[in-house]
Every structure is written in structure tokens, then in C-alpha cells.
Design an enzyme around this catalytic site. Structure first.
Site, mmCIF file in Angstrom:
data_model
loop_
_atom_site.group_PDB
_atom_site.id
_atom_site.type_symbol
_atom_site.label_atom_id
_atom_site.label_comp_id
_atom_site.label_asym_id
_atom_site.label_seq_id
_atom_site.Cartn_x
_atom_site.Cartn_y
_atom_site.Cartn_z
ATOM 1 N N ARG A 117 0.848 -1.185 0.000
ATOM 2 C CA ARG A 117 0.000 0.000 0.000
ATOM 3 C C ARG A 117 0.889 1.242 0.000
ATOM 4 N NH1 ARG A 117 -3.352 -2.776 -1.619
ATOM 5 N NH2 ARG A 117 -5.373 -3.321 -0.732
ATOM 6 N N HIS A 156 -1.096 0.341 -9.800
ATOM 7 C CA HIS A 156 -1.771 -0.631 -8.903
ATOM 8 C C HIS A 156 -2.304 -1.839 -9.696
ATOM 9 C CE1 HIS A 156 -3.937 -1.032 -4.786
ATOM 10 N NE2 HIS A 156 -3.746 -2.227 -5.327
HETATM 11 P P1 NDP Z 1 -1.883 -11.631 4.861
HETATM 12 O O1 NDP Z 1 -2.790 -11.027 5.864
HETATM 13 O O2 NDP Z 1 -2.125 -13.043 4.461
HETATM 14 O O3 NDP Z 1 -0.375 -11.529 5.351
HETATM 15 C C1 NDP Z 1 0.129 -10.423 6.004
HETATM 16 C C2 NDP Z 1 1.551 -10.700 6.472
HETATM 17 O O4 NDP Z 1 2.090 -9.502 7.029
HETATM 18 C C3 NDP Z 1 1.625 -11.764 7.556
HETATM 19 O O5 NDP Z 1 2.781 -12.552 7.387
HETATM 20 C C4 NDP Z 1 1.749 -10.951 8.830
HETATM 21 O O6 NDP Z 1 2.427 -11.602 9.914
HETATM 22 C C5 NDP Z 1 2.584 -9.786 8.344
HETATM 23 N N1 NDP Z 1 2.432 -8.637 9.231
HETATM 24 C C6 NDP Z 1 1.304 -7.959 9.567
HETATM 25 N N2 NDP Z 1 1.580 -6.971 10.437
HETATM 26 C C7 NDP Z 1 2.911 -7.030 10.663
HETATM 27 C C8 NDP Z 1 3.793 -6.290 11.491
HETATM 28 N N3 NDP Z 1 3.364 -5.293 12.273
HETATM 29 N N4 NDP Z 1 5.103 -6.639 11.491
HETATM 30 C C9 NDP Z 1 5.555 -7.650 10.732
HETATM 31 N N5 NDP Z 1 4.760 -8.398 9.927
HETATM 32 C C10 NDP Z 1 3.462 -8.084 9.901
HETATM 33 O O7 NDP Z 1 -1.950 -10.683 3.571
HETATM 34 P P2 NDP Z 1 -1.771 -11.061 2.032
HETATM 35 O O8 NDP Z 1 -0.498 -11.783 1.882
HETATM 36 O O9 NDP Z 1 -2.999 -11.692 1.514
HETATM 37 O O10 NDP Z 1 -1.679 -9.596 1.370
HETATM 38 C C11 NDP Z 1 -0.709 -8.656 1.786
HETATM 39 C C12 NDP Z 1 -1.028 -7.282 1.243
HETATM 40 O O11 NDP Z 1 -0.691 -7.200 -0.139
HETATM 41 C C13 NDP Z 1 -2.501 -6.881 1.257
HETATM 42 O O12 NDP Z 1 -2.890 -6.425 2.541
HETATM 43 C C14 NDP Z 1 -2.558 -5.789 0.216
HETATM 44 O O13 NDP Z 1 -2.355 -4.534 0.830
HETATM 45 C C15 NDP Z 1 -1.389 -6.106 -0.701
HETATM 46 N N6 NDP Z 1 -1.848 -6.474 -2.050
HETATM 47 C C16 NDP Z 1 -1.506 -5.668 -3.096
HETATM 48 C C17 NDP Z 1 -1.904 -5.973 -4.371
HETATM 49 C C18 NDP Z 1 -1.470 -5.141 -5.528
HETATM 50 O O14 NDP Z 1 -1.938 -5.360 -6.653
HETATM 51 N N7 NDP Z 1 -0.584 -4.194 -5.359
HETATM 52 C C19 NDP Z 1 -2.709 -7.170 -4.666
HETATM 53 C C20 NDP Z 1 -2.986 -7.972 -3.506
HETATM 54 C C21 NDP Z 1 -2.581 -7.613 -2.243
HETATM 55 P P3 NDP Z 1 1.859 -12.951 10.566
HETATM 56 O O15 NDP Z 1 2.068 -14.017 9.525
HETATM 57 O O16 NDP Z 1 2.697 -13.155 11.749
HETATM 58 O O17 NDP Z 1 0.399 -12.710 10.835
HETATM 59 C C1 OXD Z 2 -5.717 -6.103 -3.135
HETATM 60 C C2 OXD Z 2 -5.240 -5.152 -4.123
HETATM 61 O O1 OXD Z 2 -5.611 -5.836 -1.935
HETATM 62 O O2 OXD Z 2 -5.545 -5.310 -5.321
HETATM 63 O O3 OXD Z 2 -6.234 -7.169 -3.545
HETATM 64 O O4 OXD Z 2 -4.527 -4.214 -3.778
#
Ligand code: NDP
Ligand code: OXD
Length: 309
Positions: A224, A272
Site C-alpha cells: 500500500r 496498482h
Molecule cells: P496476509 O494477511 O495473508 O499476510 C500479512 C503478512 O504480514 C503476515 O505474514 C503478517 O504476519 C505480516 N504482518 C502484519 N503486520 C505485521 C507487522 N506489524 N510486522 C511484521 N509483519 C506483519 O496478507 P496477504 O499476503 O494476503 O496480502 C498482503 C497485502 O498485499 C494486502 O494487505 C494488500 O495490501 C497487498 N496487495 C496488493 C496488491 C497489488 O496489486 N498491489 C494485490 C494484492 C494484495 P503474521 O504471519 O505473523 O500474521
Molecule cells: C488487493 C489489491 O488488496 O488489489 O487485492 O490491492
């Protein structure tokens, strides 16, 4: 009873088709063309307008139309007694892996330099290290980060991760928590941000973080825009602490026309699109959650609202 798609200024006919392909009897309405708001039991949202969810008194489930849920958690008017789910989708993971792999290889194989050399008509070999000498750090090892890390590792990259809680991913080292952030950062020649946006992770890509990386680290932010302090990126590029950045997400989207990132020769911008949800592959879980919500069953991909993601 029906499902509402709330995705302002977007043609969602492909979503309607994909949902009907899974359940031809499902009644799908597209906001703002809602017949009777009392009939809406399921809201599928992306960039929904504030307070819109309050119009539906019989909601049983709110779903993000993507993996991220910050747009829903940040909505102080969201009815908090309604369960929140998100998308976890193989297509989304694969598409993100393709994007990150491309970013890593473009940087590692010096394609930016070759493009410039082509413009200048210059024939010159760039020296590159062995791939195993380049540390690739993935911030966020959840559904997508873990998949991306595995794909990079299978390709022979020296990859490691960082997450909130300790975890094991095959033979990939994963650091966790703030205590281990230093160990993680100091090895990362390429830093990939795949964190969710939460109060803890907002602005995490800042000068303090950049200064803990090896000099000339390359940044890939596909999470993000609010993870990145934009002025700090510009300073780090100027000082050489960062060698370049591939950015897919921005604090303001679309990125404003006058924004300094557009013309920066060390920044590559995509709008994006790192991983765009494919309605055909995501519709199955949405229809399944609609069915579960109607029957009071446990929902798929529930968001941990207290945890913030
Ligand atoms: P998940 O919720 O499955 O994974 C999040 C990860 O981040 C977990 O490993 C979590 O740790 C870690 N995390 C969260 N908070 C912290 C912190 N404070 N310190 C360290 N690690 C942390 O999310 P997804 O993998 O499904 O997606 C990740 C992000 O990717 C989405 O939220 C979205 O913003 C972005 N995204 C962007 C897209 C794009 O087109 N640009 C498309 C899809 C997604 P733990 O495992 O310990 O819980
Ligand atoms: C998502 C994205 O969160 O597209 O899926 O950013």
C-alpha cells in the site's frame, strides 16, 4: 435476498457474470442501483463510499473485493457486528509472484542500464554478481508473501522473510517482530513490501528503515502507498542508500500528474496492477461465503479485525 457489489465508477459486469456462472440463481445488485436495501445480505466492496454499508439493515457478511482490507477497517461507519472476509486466491498469488520476479530480475540483470545504453547507442557489458549473492527480503509472509518467497526460492534466489509471528516456510529463513527487524533488513539488497496496511505498518518504509539496509538496496512496494514515506524515498535515492524503486501503490491513486515520482529516473511506476483480482477465479469463494453467511456457517478467509488484517 441478494448480494450487492459496491465498487464506484467501475464496470463490474465481469463480476456479475462470474458470480452467476457459479450460481445462476444468485440475485446480484450493483450499487447504487439497489432495489430494496433490506434484501441485501452480502456486500462485496472496493473503495466503497463512507456510510454506504449502514443502508443495509440485514447484512450478514461484508467482503473485500481484494486481499487487502484497510479500506474497510478504516471506515468508522462500518457496522462492526457484521463479519468481515477478504479474498485469498491462487490467481492473485501467482500474479503477484510474476510481478515481483520481474522487478527482481529487471533490477538484478541491470535492464534499466541497458535501456539507457540503447538510447545512448552504447555497447557495454554490466557486471553482475551471482544471484545467490543478492539477498531478497520479503516484508510480510502471509498468503501472498509466502507464495512469492517460495517462487523466488525455487528460482534460486537467496530469499528470506519477515512477519509478525515466527513461522516456517520450507527452507526459507523468516525473521519476526521488531526484535528481528534489524537482522532481516541488514541482509536485504532487494526489499519487497507485502505487508497489510495497519497502524503498526503505516510509514514503515522510512529513513530509519532505509538506513538499516545495505547501501544501494532496491525497493519494491506492492502493498500500500501509505507504507512509504515518499519524501524519505526521494532522500534515500539521492544519497544512494537506495538504488531505485519499483512502486505499484501510492498514497494517492491515481498518482497526481505533478507528482515528482513520475519523472524520477530511479523510480518505475505501475498503476496498482501488481496483482489484479480475477473475477472468474475469485467468484467461487464469494458465492461459497454467501451460502455460508445465509446458513450461519463459519466463513472462509475471515479477517482478524482486532489484529488489523
Ligand atoms: P496476509 O494477511 O495473508 O499476510 C500479512 C503478512 O504480514 C503476515 O505474514 C503478517 O504476519 C505480516 N504482518 C502484519 N503486520 C505485521 C507487522 N506489524 N510486522 C511484521 N509483519 C506483519 O496478507 P496477504 O499476503 O494476503 O496480502 C498482503 C497485502 O498485499 C494486502 O494487505 C494488500 O495490501 C497487498 N496487495 C496488493 C496488491 C497489488 O496489486 N498491489 C494485490 C494484492 C494484495 P503474521 O504471519 O505473523 O500474521
Ligand atoms: C488487493 C489489491 O488488496 O488489489 O487485492 O490491492
Amino acid at each position: 435476498m441478494s448480494l450487492a457489489i459496491i465498487y464506484p465508477n467501475k464496470d463490474v459486469s465481469n463480476w456479475v457474470t462470474a458470480l452467476h456462472a457459479c450460481d445462476p440463481k444468485l440475485k446480484v445488485e450493483v450499487w447504487p442501483e439497489i432495489g430494496n436495501p433490506e434484501e441485501i445480505e452480502f456486500a462485496l466492496c472496493w473503495n466503497h463510499p463512507a456510510a454506504v454499508l449502514q443502508q443495509f439493515p440485514n447484512l450478514k457478511c461484508i467482503s473485500s473485493l481484494g486481499a487487502g482490507v484497510n479500506h474497510l477497517l478504516n471506515d468508522s461507519t462500518r457496522p462492526t457486528n457484521i463479519p468481515l472476509v477478504r479474498l485469498v486466491d491462487d490467481g492473485l498469488k501467482q500474479s503477484m509472484a510474476e510481478y515481483v520476479m520481474l522487478g527482481v530480475l529487471e533490477h538484478f540483470r541491470r535492464f534499466q542500464d541497458y535501456r539507457q545504453q540503447q538510447t545512448d547507442g552504447e555497447w557495454k557489458e554490466q557486471q553482475i554478481p551471482h544471484m545467490s549473492e543478492i539477498g531478497i527480503g520479503i516484508m510480510g509472509c502471509g498468503e501472498i508473501g509466502r507464495y512469492v518467497a517460495n517462487k523466488l526460492s525455487e528460482f534460486g534466489c537467496n530469499v528470506f522473510g519477515w512477519s509478525r509471528s515466527p513461522k516456517e516456510i520450507n527452507n526459507i529463513p523468516v525473521y519476526s517482530g521488531n526484535d528481528e527487524l534489524d537482522k532481516f533488513l541488514k541482509k536485504a539488497n532487494i526489499l519487497v513490501c507485502l505487508l497489510p496496511l495497519t497502524p503498526e505498518t503505516e510509514n514503515i518504509l522510512n529513513t530509519q528503515t532505509f538506513n538499516r539496509l545495505p547501501p544501494k538496496t532496491y525497493l519494491i512496494n506492492v502493498a500500500r502507498g501509505f507504507h512509504l514515506v515518499e519524501e524519505d524515498l526521494l532522500l534515500a535515492l539521492e544519497s544512494g542508500q537506495l538504488s531505485g524503486a519499483l512502486l505499484d501503490v501510492f498514497r494517492e491513486e491515481p498518482l497526481p500528474k505533478h507528482h515528482p515520482f513520475w519523472s524520477h529516473n530511479k523510480i518505475t511506476i505501475t498503476p496498482h496492477v501488481a496483482s489484479v483480482t480475477n473475477p472468474k477465479s475469485a467468484a467461487v469463494q464469494i458465492v461459497e461465503n454467501y451460502r455460508r453467511a445465509q446458513n450461519g456457517e463459519t466463513l472462509l478467509n475471515l479477517v482478524n479485525v482486532e489484529g488489523g488484517y
